[in-house]
Write a protein that holds these residues in place. Structure first.
Motif, short mmCIF file in Angstrom:
data_model
loop_
_atom_site.label_atom_id
_atom_site.label_comp_id
_atom_site.label_asym_id
_atom_site.label_seq_id
_atom_site.Cartn_x
_atom_site.Cartn_y
_atom_site.Cartn_z
N HIS A 66 0.85 -1.18 0.00
CA HIS A 66 0.00 0.00 0.00
C HIS A 66 0.89 1.24 0.00
O HIS A 66 1.89 1.27 0.70
CB HIS A 66 -0.89 0.04 1.25
CG HIS A 66 -1.74 -1.17 1.42
ND1 HIS A 66 -2.93 -1.33 0.78
CD2 HIS A 66 -1.56 -2.28 2.16
CE1 HIS A 66 -3.46 -2.49 1.11
NE2 HIS A 66 -2.64 -3.09 1.95
N ASN A 67 0.47 2.22 -0.74
CA ASN A 67 1.22 3.48 -0.65
C ASN A 67 0.59 4.33 0.45
O ASN A 67 -0.49 4.03 0.95
CB ASN A 67 1.30 4.20 -2.00
CG ASN A 67 -0.04 4.66 -2.51
OD1 ASN A 67 -0.90 5.06 -1.72
ND2 ASN A 67 -0.22 4.62 -3.82
N ALA A 68 1.25 5.38 0.82
CA ALA A 68 0.82 6.20 1.96
C ALA A 68 -0.57 6.77 1.76
O ALA A 68 -1.38 6.80 2.70
CB ALA A 68 1.82 7.31 2.21
N SER A 69 -0.90 7.22 0.55
CA SER A 69 -2.23 7.83 0.33
C SER A 69 -3.34 6.80 0.50
O SER A 69 -4.41 7.12 1.03
CB SER A 69 -2.30 8.50 -1.02
OG SER A 69 -2.08 7.57 -2.06
N GLU A 70 -3.11 5.55 0.08
CA GLU A 70 -4.12 4.48 0.28
C GLU A 70 -4.35 4.21 1.76
O GLU A 70 -5.48 4.05 2.20
CB GLU A 70 -3.67 3.19 -0.40
CG GLU A 70 -3.70 3.22 -1.90
CD GLU A 70 -3.11 1.94 -2.50
OE1 GLU A 70 -2.35 1.24 -1.80
OE2 GLU A 70 -3.41 1.66 -3.68
N VAL A 71 -3.28 4.18 2.52
CA VAL A 71 -3.39 3.92 3.96
C VAL A 71 -4.16 5.05 4.64
O VAL A 71 -5.07 4.82 5.43
CB VAL A 71 -2.00 3.73 4.60
CG1 VAL A 71 -2.10 3.67 6.11
CG2 VAL A 71 -1.32 2.49 4.04
N LEU A 72 -3.81 6.29 4.31
CA LEU A 72 -4.50 7.44 4.91
C LEU A 72 -5.98 7.45 4.53
O LEU A 72 -6.84 7.73 5.37
CB LEU A 72 -3.82 8.74 4.48
CG LEU A 72 -2.42 8.98 5.04
CD1 LEU A 72 -1.80 10.21 4.41
CD2 LEU A 72 -2.46 9.11 6.56
N ARG A 73 -6.30 7.11 3.29
CA ARG A 73 -7.68 7.07 2.85
C ARG A 73 -8.46 5.99 3.60
O ARG A 73 -9.58 6.21 4.05
CB ARG A 73 -7.75 6.84 1.33
CG ARG A 73 -9.15 6.95 0.76
CD ARG A 73 -9.23 6.86 -0.76
NE ARG A 73 -8.55 5.69 -1.29
CZ ARG A 73 -7.41 5.72 -2.01
NH1 ARG A 73 -6.84 6.87 -2.31
NH2 ARG A 73 -6.85 4.62 -2.47
N GLU A 74 -7.85 4.81 3.76
CA GLU A 74 -8.52 3.73 4.49
C GLU A 74 -8.74 4.09 5.95
O GLU A 74 -9.72 3.66 6.56
CB GLU A 74 -7.72 2.43 4.38
CG GLU A 74 -8.29 1.50 3.35
CD GLU A 74 -7.70 0.11 3.43
OE1 GLU A 74 -7.83 -0.55 4.48
OE2 GLU A 74 -7.12 -0.30 2.42
N LEU A 75 -7.84 4.84 6.53
CA LEU A 75 -7.97 5.25 7.92
C LEU A 75 -8.89 6.47 8.06
O LEU A 75 -9.19 6.90 9.18
CB LEU A 75 -6.60 5.59 8.52
CG LEU A 75 -5.65 4.42 8.66
CD1 LEU A 75 -4.27 4.90 9.12
CD2 LEU A 75 -6.19 3.38 9.65
N GLY A 76 -9.33 7.01 6.94
CA GLY A 76 -10.22 8.16 6.97
C GLY A 76 -9.50 9.45 7.31
O GLY A 76 -10.10 10.39 7.86
N LEU A 77 -8.25 9.53 7.00
CA LEU A 77 -7.46 10.74 7.31
C LEU A 77 -7.19 11.54 6.06
O LEU A 77 -7.07 11.11 4.99
CB LEU A 77 -6.14 10.35 7.98
CG LEU A 77 -6.28 9.57 9.28
CD1 LEU A 77 -4.91 9.12 9.74
CD2 LEU A 77 -6.94 10.41 10.34
#
Length: 77
Positions: A66-77
């Motif tokens: 996962h790239n950073a933007s995918e992780v942030l999106r999944e976490l709702g950030l």
């Protein structure tokens, strides 16, 4: 410098144990070959926690990245 002694010196174990310090284990030999390592209990706990963490990371390892933007999106950030 490594702290190496023959196992026969365990007869005077209190003197031997005085040589064991955190980050400075004592290696005991038997018949000229390394056989045992005596480590400080705090060092043992630190090593055990590190191994437990590595084992946990190994269990969660997957082929998917996962790239950073995918992780942030999944976490709702």
């Amino acid at each position: 410098m490594m702290n190496i002694k023959p196992i026969s010196e365990l007869r005077n174990y209190s003197k031997i144990l005085d040589d064991v310090k955190p980050s400075h284990p004592l290696f005991l030999t038997k018949n000229g070959y390394g056989k045992y390592a005596v480590i400080d209990i705090d060092e043992y706990e630190r090593l055990k926690l590190g191994l437990d963490l590595l084992n946990d990371l190994e269990k969660t390892k997957s082929d998917k990245t996962h790239n950073a933007s995918e992780v942030l999106r999944e976490l709702g950030l």
